[in-house]
Motif scaffolding. Structure first.
Motif, PDB file in Angstrom:
ATOM      1  N   ASN A 176      -9.165  10.638  -6.369  1.00 31.46           N
ATOM      2  CA  ASN A 176      -7.876  11.767  -6.711  1.00 31.46           C
ATOM      3  C   ASN A 176      -6.929  11.489  -5.369  1.00 31.46           C
ATOM      4  O   ASN A 176      -6.240  12.809  -5.346  1.00 31.46           O
ATOM      5  CB  ASN A 176      -8.717  13.203  -6.622  1.00 31.46           C
ATOM      6  CG  ASN A 176      -9.440  13.334  -7.822  1.00 31.46           C
ATOM      7  OD1 ASN A 176      -9.070  12.899  -8.936  1.00 31.46           O
ATOM      8  ND2 ASN A 176     -10.573  13.965  -7.543  1.00 31.46           N
ATOM      9  N   VAL A 177      -7.024  10.695  -4.565  1.00 26.45           N
ATOM     10  CA  VAL A 177      -6.105  10.426  -3.295  1.00 26.45           C
ATOM     11  C   VAL A 177      -4.882  10.048  -3.835  1.00 26.45           C
ATOM     12  O   VAL A 177      -4.644   8.627  -4.237  1.00 26.45           O
ATOM     13  CB  VAL A 177      -6.835   9.934  -2.408  1.00 26.45           C
ATOM     14  CG1 VAL A 177      -5.920   9.659  -0.800  1.00 26.45           C
ATOM     15  CG2 VAL A 177      -8.171  10.702  -1.806  1.00 26.45           C
ATOM     16  N   LYS A 178      -3.731  10.768  -3.617  1.00 27.22           N
ATOM     17  CA  LYS A 178      -2.512  10.218  -3.737  1.00 27.22           C
ATOM     18  C   LYS A 178      -1.754   9.838  -2.556  1.00 27.22           C
ATOM     19  O   LYS A 178      -2.093  10.028  -1.433  1.00 27.22           O
ATOM     20  CB  LYS A 178      -1.686  11.175  -4.688  1.00 27.22           C
ATOM     21  CG  LYS A 178      -2.267  12.020  -5.839  1.00 27.22           C
ATOM     22  CD  LYS A 178      -2.826  10.785  -6.819  1.00 27.22           C
ATOM     23  CE  LYS A 178      -3.402  11.465  -8.019  1.00 27.22           C
ATOM     24  NZ  LYS A 178      -4.126  10.376  -8.954  1.00 27.22           N
TER      25      LYS A 178
ATOM     26  N   ILE B 268       3.984   4.268   6.745  1.00 33.38           N
ATOM     27  CA  ILE B 268       2.788   3.747   7.437  1.00 33.38           C
ATOM     28  C   ILE B 268       2.122   2.467   7.076  1.00 33.38           C
ATOM     29  O   ILE B 268       1.770   1.679   7.941  1.00 33.38           O
ATOM     30  CB  ILE B 268       1.705   4.826   7.921  1.00 33.38           C
ATOM     31  CG1 ILE B 268       0.818   4.340   9.008  1.00 33.38           C
ATOM     32  CG2 ILE B 268       1.152   5.224   6.783  1.00 33.38           C
ATOM     33  CD1 ILE B 268       1.772   4.203  10.331  1.00 33.38           C
ATOM     34  N   GLY B 269       2.001   2.309   5.721  1.00 32.66           N
ATOM     35  CA  GLY B 269       1.317   0.974   5.336  1.00 32.66           C
ATOM     36  C   GLY B 269       2.139  -0.314   5.600  1.00 32.66           C
ATOM     37  O   GLY B 269       1.742  -1.235   5.775  1.00 32.66           O
ATOM     38  N   SER B 270       3.550  -0.197   5.442  1.00 35.63           N
ATOM     39  CA  SER B 270       4.408  -1.271   5.816  1.00 35.63           C
ATOM     40  C   SER B 270       4.453  -1.508   7.208  1.00 35.63           C
ATOM     41  O   SER B 270       4.365  -2.792   7.557  1.00 35.63           O
ATOM     42  CB  SER B 270       5.882  -0.796   5.198  1.00 35.63           C
ATOM     43  OG  SER B 270       6.934  -2.003   5.541  1.00 35.63           O
TER      44      SER B 270
ATOM     45  N   ILE C 169       0.682  -1.202  -0.083  1.00 32.33           N
ATOM     46  CA  ILE C 169      -0.133   0.065   0.074  1.00 32.33           C
ATOM     47  C   ILE C 169       1.007   1.216  -0.052  1.00 32.33           C
ATOM     48  O   ILE C 169       0.409   2.476  -0.274  1.00 32.33           O
ATOM     49  CB  ILE C 169      -1.011   0.008   1.169  1.00 32.33           C
ATOM     50  CG1 ILE C 169      -2.142   1.015   1.028  1.00 32.33           C
ATOM     51  CG2 ILE C 169      -0.328   0.365   2.424  1.00 32.33           C
ATOM     52  CD1 ILE C 169      -3.246   0.838   1.881  1.00 32.33           C
ATOM     53  N   ASP C 170       2.249   1.341   0.336  1.00 37.13           N
ATOM     54  CA  ASP C 170       3.174   2.210   0.444  1.00 37.13           C
ATOM     55  C   ASP C 170       3.614   2.634  -1.251  1.00 37.13           C
ATOM     56  O   ASP C 170       4.044   3.760  -1.464  1.00 37.13           O
ATOM     57  CB  ASP C 170       4.012   1.839   1.110  1.00 37.13           C
ATOM     58  CG  ASP C 170       3.800   2.238   2.869  1.00 37.13           C
ATOM     59  OD1 ASP C 170       3.015   2.885   2.955  1.00 37.13           O
ATOM     60  OD2 ASP C 170       4.655   1.546   3.480  1.00 37.13           O
ATOM     61  N   ASP C 171       3.149   1.599  -1.914  1.00 35.77           N
ATOM     62  CA  ASP C 171       3.944   1.673  -3.401  1.00 35.77           C
ATOM     63  C   ASP C 171       2.770   1.903  -4.435  1.00 35.77           C
ATOM     64  O   ASP C 171       3.075   2.602  -5.528  1.00 35.77           O
ATOM     65  CB  ASP C 171       4.503   0.288  -3.914  1.00 35.77           C
ATOM     66  CG  ASP C 171       5.483  -0.157  -2.808  1.00 35.77           C
ATOM     67  OD1 ASP C 171       6.352   0.582  -2.434  1.00 35.77           O
ATOM     68  OD2 ASP C 171       5.715  -1.275  -2.509  1.00 35.77           O
TER      69      ASP C 171
ATOM     70  N   LEU D 267      -6.495   4.194  -5.005  1.00 33.96           N
ATOM     71  CA  LEU D 267      -7.338   3.677  -6.027  1.00 33.96           C
ATOM     72  C   LEU D 267      -6.824   2.583  -6.640  1.00 33.96           C
ATOM     73  O   LEU D 267      -7.700   1.571  -6.630  1.00 33.96           O
ATOM     74  CB  LEU D 267      -7.411   4.786  -7.352  1.00 33.96           C
ATOM     75  CG  LEU D 267      -8.403   4.502  -8.682  1.00 33.96           C
ATOM     76  CD1 LEU D 267      -9.841   4.309  -8.056  1.00 33.96           C
ATOM     77  CD2 LEU D 267      -7.980   5.404  -9.538  1.00 33.96           C
ATOM     78  N   LYS D 268      -5.569   2.381  -6.885  1.00 32.03           N
ATOM     79  CA  LYS D 268      -4.960   0.925  -7.560  1.00 32.03           C
ATOM     80  C   LYS D 268      -5.068  -0.255  -6.550  1.00 32.03           C
ATOM     81  O   LYS D 268      -5.428  -1.447  -6.536  1.00 32.03           O
ATOM     82  CB  LYS D 268      -3.773   1.133  -8.130  1.00 32.03           C
ATOM     83  CG  LYS D 268      -3.218  -0.191  -8.584  1.00 32.03           C
ATOM     84  CD  LYS D 268      -1.814   0.166  -9.434  1.00 32.03           C
ATOM     85  CE  LYS D 268      -2.105   0.759 -10.737  1.00 32.03           C
ATOM     86  NZ  LYS D 268      -0.442   1.090 -11.442  1.00 32.03           N
ATOM     87  N   PHE D 269      -4.498   0.074  -5.426  1.00 26.62           N
ATOM     88  CA  PHE D 269      -4.486  -1.132  -4.333  1.00 26.62           C
ATOM     89  C   PHE D 269      -5.812  -1.302  -3.653  1.00 26.62           C
ATOM     90  O   PHE D 269      -6.040  -2.678  -3.671  1.00 26.62           O
ATOM     91  CB  PHE D 269      -3.605  -0.301  -3.019  1.00 26.62           C
ATOM     92  CG  PHE D 269      -3.381  -1.291  -2.033  1.00 26.62           C
ATOM     93  CD1 PHE D 269      -2.199  -2.203  -2.163  1.00 26.62           C
ATOM     94  CD2 PHE D 269      -3.975  -1.433  -0.811  1.00 26.62           C
ATOM     95  CE1 PHE D 269      -2.094  -3.176  -1.166  1.00 26.62           C
ATOM     96  CE2 PHE D 269      -3.761  -2.303   0.096  1.00 26.62           C
ATOM     97  CZ  PHE D 269      -2.585  -3.247   0.028  1.00 26.62           C
TER      98      PHE D 269
END
Length: 402
Positions: free
Chosen positions: A187-189, A340-342, A68-70, A74-76
């Motif tokens: 639109n969230v990056k 934080i995702g990791s 999720i950090d990569d 939207l994609k994850f």
């Protein structure tokens, strides 16, 4: 309270925690009897399969969750939704013990693990000033699911085959959640942050810890001891509630009625904790997180009256409300949000692991003729040790500033 994009991100988190319920123990347990009848397996066999599949999902989550950090959310989240839909559909096709193991593994990984991980990581990264309130609102999604889904599913099972219910769930996931993702977080990056004119802690001023660095920090393990108390003790209590009822001589509906108190106090605590975190920080509140849980073990040890069931589960509900919000906010405050995702992939995996641990430990203790009072004493001792260690480092939980 929140501006447009802020509201969308919170709504996204709320919906994702609601849909995470399909992989939670309280929901899967509703199909326990139907599955055992279909496969002709015992309670013990089902419990062993459930625990082992949960353990495997926790190991996989450590690796998958860090991705999720990569990717942009939207994609994850799209990958997570696809996996959840597939998992729900496969659950409707269970025909053997091996298939049951695979299905529970996928449901625990996609539902309990990745759905809640996606929601809380997104909220923790996006919000800074109002992180506490945002997380508390997000977790209300799961509280709502816990309130309405058990009654709904029990009602549906009276006239609909359990397999068809899971097919309907799969269809609802694949229809509803893609719309939610595109509408709310398109639109969230990774570097998107809440709209606010005054952020009291700026992310760029705080050291951004990698997961490898966190694993070398002794504070992480002390905090985890406290964070993991609620998952394993509550799961053990919920799974073996029939043992508690028979041991205490309570009526068959006492625990079920007590869950109403649990739900209400959990929701109230969620709201209050969010505001308290934004005012005082989670680092100052975490020391109090398991005190209600500790008191609940004393209640279970000393009292046998049916009224003590309401007090017991009510206290667990308070700690649950505290733990849900503090469990996400604390890591972001101490270690920053860049990775934080990791970090949360690891802590979420540990949480999933602890639920399997609690189920196994309670079962082993019961099989070895431990009374519920002795089990309460074991649980209370663990909590007391965890709180004591956390108290020793409570003044060392500030983030490192650059």
């Amino acid at each position: 309270m929140f501006k447009s994009l802020n509201f969308k991100v919170i709504l996204f988190g709320f919906i994702f925690t609601f849909f995470s319920s399909f992989g939670q123990s309280f929901f899967l347990g509703l199909f326990n009897s139907s599955i055992r009848d279909a496969l002709s397996i015992t309670h013990g066999q089902f419990g062993s399969i459930y625990a082992s599949a949960t353990l495997l999902s926790s190991f996989i989550l450590v690796w998958v969750g860090k991705k999720i950090d990569d990717f942009n959310i939207l994609k994850f989240s799209s990958y997570v939704v696809a996996l959840l839909a597939i998992s729900c559909f496969l659950f409707s096709k269970i025909s053997s013990v091996a298939f049951l193991f695979l299905s529970i593994f996928l449901m625990r990984l996609s539902g309990q693990g990745l759905m809640s991980h996606t929601a809380t990581t997104t909220i923790s990264r996006f919000f800074e000033k109002t992180r506490g309130r945002a997380l508390s609102t997000t977790w209300l999604g799961l509280s709502l699911a816990e309130f309405i889904l058990p009654l709904l599913i029990i009602f549906l099972l009276t006239f609909i085959d359990w397999r068809n219910i899971w097919i309907a769930i799969s269809i609802s996931v694949i229809i509803i959640l893609p719309i939610v993702i595109v509408t709310l977080v398109k639109n969230v990056k990774l570097d998107s942050r809440e709209t606010s004119s005054s952020i009291h802690i700026k992310t760029k001023d705080i050291k951004q810890w990698t997961r490898g660095e966190v694993l070398k920090d002794y504070r992480f393990y002390i905090i985890c001891l406290s964070m993991l108390a609620m998952p394993w003790i509550a799961t053990g209590t919920f799974v073996y509630q029939s043992f508690i009822v028979s041991s205490k001589g309570w009526g068959p509906y006492v625990i079920a009625q007590s869950f109403m108190v649990y739900s209400i106090l959990s929701v109230v605590t969620l709201f209050l904790t969010g505001f308290l975190i934004d005012k005082f920080s989670s680092r100052k509140l975490i020391i109090y997180m398991n005190i209600p849980l500790l008191v609940s073990t004393f209640v279970l040890y000393y009292f046998n009256s049916p009224i003590s069931s309401f007090i017991f589960l009510g206290l667990i509900g308070i700690s649950n409300g505290l733990a849900n919000v503090l469990g996400s906010a604390t890591w972001a405050e101490i270690y920053g949000v860049k990775y934080i995702g990791s970090i949360k992939a690891l802590t979420t995996a540990l949480m999933v692991f602890s639920t399997a641990f609690g189920t196994a430990l309670f079962g082993i203790l019961i099989d070895n003729s431990f009374s519920i009072e002795q089990i309460a004493l074991v649980s209370g001792s663990y909590i007391l040790i965890a709180i004591s260690l956390l108290f020793l480092v409570k003044n060392k939980l500030n983030p490192d500033y650059l």
